[in-house]
Write a protein that holds these residues in place. Structure first.
Motif, short mmCIF file in Angstrom:
data_model
loop_
_atom_site.label_atom_id
_atom_site.label_comp_id
_atom_site.label_asym_id
_atom_site.label_seq_id
_atom_site.Cartn_x
_atom_site.Cartn_y
_atom_site.Cartn_z
N GLU A 63 0.83 -1.21 0.00
CA GLU A 63 0.00 0.00 0.00
C GLU A 63 0.86 1.25 0.00
OE1 GLU A 63 -2.89 2.17 3.15
OE2 GLU A 63 -3.47 0.12 2.60
N GLN A 64 1.92 1.24 0.80
CA GLN A 64 2.78 2.43 0.86
C GLN A 64 3.55 2.62 -0.45
OE1 GLN A 64 2.62 4.69 3.33
NE2 GLN A 64 0.97 3.33 4.02
N THR A 65 3.87 1.53 -1.12
CA THR A 65 4.54 1.63 -2.42
C THR A 65 3.61 2.28 -3.43
OG1 THR A 65 5.88 -0.34 -2.00
CG2 THR A 65 5.60 0.30 -4.29
N ALA A 66 2.34 1.87 -3.43
CA ALA A 66 1.36 2.47 -4.34
C ALA A 66 1.20 3.96 -4.05
CB ALA A 66 0.02 1.75 -4.21
N ARG A 67 1.20 4.31 -2.77
CA ARG A 67 1.08 5.72 -2.40
C ARG A 67 2.31 6.52 -2.84
NH1 ARG A 67 -1.58 6.04 3.70
NH2 ARG A 67 -3.59 5.09 3.16
N THR A 68 3.46 5.91 -2.69
CA THR A 68 4.70 6.59 -3.11
C THR A 68 4.68 6.85 -4.60
OG1 THR A 68 5.98 5.56 -1.32
CG2 THR A 68 7.22 6.38 -3.21
N ARG A 69 4.26 5.86 -5.36
CA ARG A 69 4.20 6.02 -6.82
C ARG A 69 3.20 7.12 -7.19
NH1 ARG A 69 2.88 4.34 -11.99
NH2 ARG A 69 4.63 3.36 -13.07
N ALA A 70 2.04 7.09 -6.54
CA ALA A 70 1.02 8.10 -6.82
C ALA A 70 1.53 9.50 -6.47
CB ALA A 70 -0.25 7.78 -6.02
#
Length: 203
Positions: A63-70
């Motif tokens: 989830e944090q990876t997806a947030r970082t990418r976003a």
């Protein structure tokens, strides 16, 4: 301390903190004792009425990876430049000349944007994502998004730039995300002798 931190977060959220020893153990298990992940797990616990949004560390990291990418994209980083952030995490940092050999588009050389994203001077190089566990997963995710020719180029450039650092990161990825590491193809054998010596340590 763990208890004090939880109390402070509850106060900031204006929420009551009521938890059991099992709740605490679950938070420590998911966070693996990493300060940032402890904060995220406690915050999730508070905002979800005593339920943590993740069952495993990998769920949290995903989830944090997806947030970082976003966050990167929302800040204005073009999509084609995002793999450079992954390469920087694989090689511990990525100097701009090396970055150009993977993506030559001038839009990726927005050092002011990178300064803002990382909160530091990036004039010489793109830093690795911190904490390192998040950086490792980001590498896996972005590598998976590339087609085979781009994957080969990604690895060739990274190994050429920093063989020791790449081997160290791959070793950590193999420990932290064993299944993805084995299936991703990211541990492909390099061809140069100095790289092979380091590569052998992650097999």
């Amino acid at each position: 301390d763990f208890e004090k931190l939880a109390g402070e977060l509850a106060a900031v959220r204006h929420l009551n903190l009521t938890w059991t020893d099992n709740n605490k153990k679950q938070i420590l298990k998911i966070s693996q004792g990493r300060p940032l992940f402890i904060i995220l797990a406690i915050d999730s616990f508070l905002q979800n009425n005593g339920t943590i949004a993740w069952d495993e560390t990998e769920d949290l990291v995903r989830e944090q990876t997806a947030r970082t990418r976003a966050k990167l994209l929302q800040a204005g980083l073009p999509e084609l430049c995002v793999p450079l952030v992954a390469m920087a995490s694989l090689a511990h940092q990525l100097d701009w000349n090396t970055a150009k050999s993977f993506v030559s588009d001038p839009a990726c050389e927005n050092k002011r944007l990178f300064d803002q994203l990382y909160g530091q001077d990036t004039a010489r190089a793109i830093p690795a994502i911190e904490p390192s566990l998040l950086g490792e997963y980001f590498v896996l995710q972005e590598f998976a998004n590339l087609n085979d020719p781009r994957r080969n180029l990604f690895l060739d450039i990274a190994w050429d730039a920093a063989p020791k650092e790449v081997a160290e990161t791959l070793y950590k990825i193999g420990l932290d995300f064993k299944n993805q590491f084995r299936s991703s193809g990211i541990d492909r054998m390099p061809v140069k002798s100095n790289q092979l010596a380091w590569w052998g340590q992650v097999r």
